[in-house]
Design an enzyme around this catalytic site. Structure first.
Site, PDB file in Angstrom:
ATOM      1  N   HIS A   1     -41.230 -12.464  14.869  1.00 55.65           N
ATOM      2  CA  HIS A   1     -40.431 -10.882  14.548  1.00 55.65           C
ATOM      3  C   HIS A   1     -40.809 -10.190  16.063  1.00 55.65           C
ATOM      4  CE1 HIS A   1     -38.372 -11.779  10.741  1.00 55.65           C
ATOM      5  NE2 HIS A   1     -39.432 -12.376  10.527  1.00 55.65           N
TER       6      HIS A   1
ATOM      7  N   ARG B   1     -47.314 -18.588  15.397  1.00 56.03           N
ATOM      8  CA  ARG B   1     -46.328 -18.422  14.810  1.00 56.03           C
ATOM      9  C   ARG B   1     -44.772 -19.547  15.537  1.00 56.03           C
ATOM     10  NH1 ARG B   1     -44.176 -14.766   9.918  1.00 56.03           N
ATOM     11  NH2 ARG B   1     -43.955 -13.357  11.038  1.00 56.03           N
TER      12      ARG B   1
ATOM     13  N   ASP C   1     -48.482 -28.110  23.820  1.00 55.52           N
ATOM     14  CA  ASP C   1     -49.034 -28.714  25.070  1.00 55.52           C
ATOM     15  C   ASP C   1     -49.545 -27.299  26.063  1.00 55.52           C
ATOM     16  OD1 ASP C   1     -48.243 -31.475  25.168  1.00 55.52           O
ATOM     17  OD2 ASP C   1     -46.691 -31.506  25.709  1.00 55.52           O
TER      18      ASP C   1
ATOM     19  N   GLU D   1     -42.264 -18.771   1.431  1.00 55.42           N
ATOM     20  CA  GLU D   1     -42.105 -17.283   1.076  1.00 55.42           C
ATOM     21  C   GLU D   1     -40.603 -16.948   0.610  1.00 55.42           C
ATOM     22  OE1 GLU D   1     -42.078 -15.348   5.773  1.00 55.42           O
ATOM     23  OE2 GLU D   1     -41.436 -17.964   6.093  1.00 55.42           O
TER      24      GLU D   1
ATOM     25  N   ASP E   1     -40.408 -11.531   2.663  1.00 56.43           N
ATOM     26  CA  ASP E   1     -39.470 -12.590   2.346  1.00 56.43           C
ATOM     27  C   ASP E   1     -39.215 -12.900   0.605  1.00 56.43           C
ATOM     28  OD1 ASP E   1     -37.874 -13.086   5.240  1.00 56.43           O
ATOM     29  OD2 ASP E   1     -39.982 -13.162   5.366  1.00 56.43           O
TER      30      ASP E   1
END
Length: 257
Positions: A48, A73, A87, A152, A178
């Protein structure tokens, strides 16, 4: 020399309480400032917030050696995206919208080198191996990977017990916003039916061998979640904190004027 120890993963395994904050500016300078507060973990949010691989990589870099552990995230659990941020040096991922044990198992495999997983072996040119200065990185990296899955939705809650049985999942993070929306209470995670599901889910996670996590900006609610078993608890969002402080400062001067 082995891969760096994942201090966040180790702390979860030791049942330590860990307080975190969302880093939503998408800028390494802001994240570096946020780290001076001493949060145990910071979410570099690619779902987000306006982040891409380069900005995520830069924020991981500024957190190197800091107390605040970077939790990345991603907007989705795609294998190629997981490979890229690992990586770049991420060791802990938070993946949204996990709704089944099969999905969780696929994420575990995406974070690990063969034979335990499918992660591509190209870390020699990446920060993860300190640019080839960690000769045993590929042989030892799997043990330091930490996977946090977000449950969620109603389907995720229904599958929670099966998700909790997946080896390689370190923690389950309940997404209150959510979940509330999926339950028909858009924007109101405090609605009694939603609150009951959240508290029950946190208790079930805490009773398993996984760590329970959640976000709560209200202090009383955060304390309540901690009482239900939340172990990695996000208590702030940097963008919100700046906005609230700026508005309060301006409001005070207008009132004084």
């Amino acid at each position: 020399m082995p891969a760096p120890k994942n201090s966040f993963k180790a702390a979860l395994a030791n049942d330590e309480m860990l307080y975190g904050c969302w880093a939503g500016f998408g800028d390494p300078y802001a994240t570096e400032v946020l780290a001076t507060a001493g949060f145990d973990w910071l979410v570099i949010d690619g779902e987000h917030a306006p982040n891409d691989l380069r900005s995520i990589s830069a924020q991981i870099a500024v957190l190197s050696g800091k107390h605040s552990h970077p939790v990345v995230r991603l907007p989705m659990g795609e294998d190629w995206a997981i490979k890229q941020v690992l990586d770049a040096g991420a060791q802990t991922l938070l993946i949204p919208m996990v709704e089944s044990a099969d999905q969780a198992r696929a994420l575990v495999r995406a974070m690990r080198y063969p034979p335990e997983g499918i992660r591509g072996s190209g870390a020699a040119l990446a920060r993860a191996s300190h640019f080839s200065t960690i000769p045993d990185y590929i042989a030892t990296a799997n043990a330091q990977m930490c996977l946090l899955v977000q449950v969620e939705t109603v389907d995720g809650i229904t599958a929670l017990d099966e998700i909790l049985e997946v080896e390689g999942v370190d923690g389950v993070f309940i997404g209150p916003s959510d979940l509330a929306a999926d339950m028909g209470h858009m924007g109101d995670s405090s609605a009694p039916p939603v609150a009951r599901v959240i508290k029950d889910a946190l208790a079930r996670i805490a009773a398993s061998d996984k760590a329970a996590g959640i976000l709560a900006l209200d202090h009383a609610t955060a304390q309540e979640y901690a009482g239900c078993g939340a172990q990695f608890l996000a208590v702030g969002i940097d963008v919100v904190m700046l906005a609230q402080t700026a508005r309060a400062t301006m409001a005070k001067w207008r009132d004084d004027g």
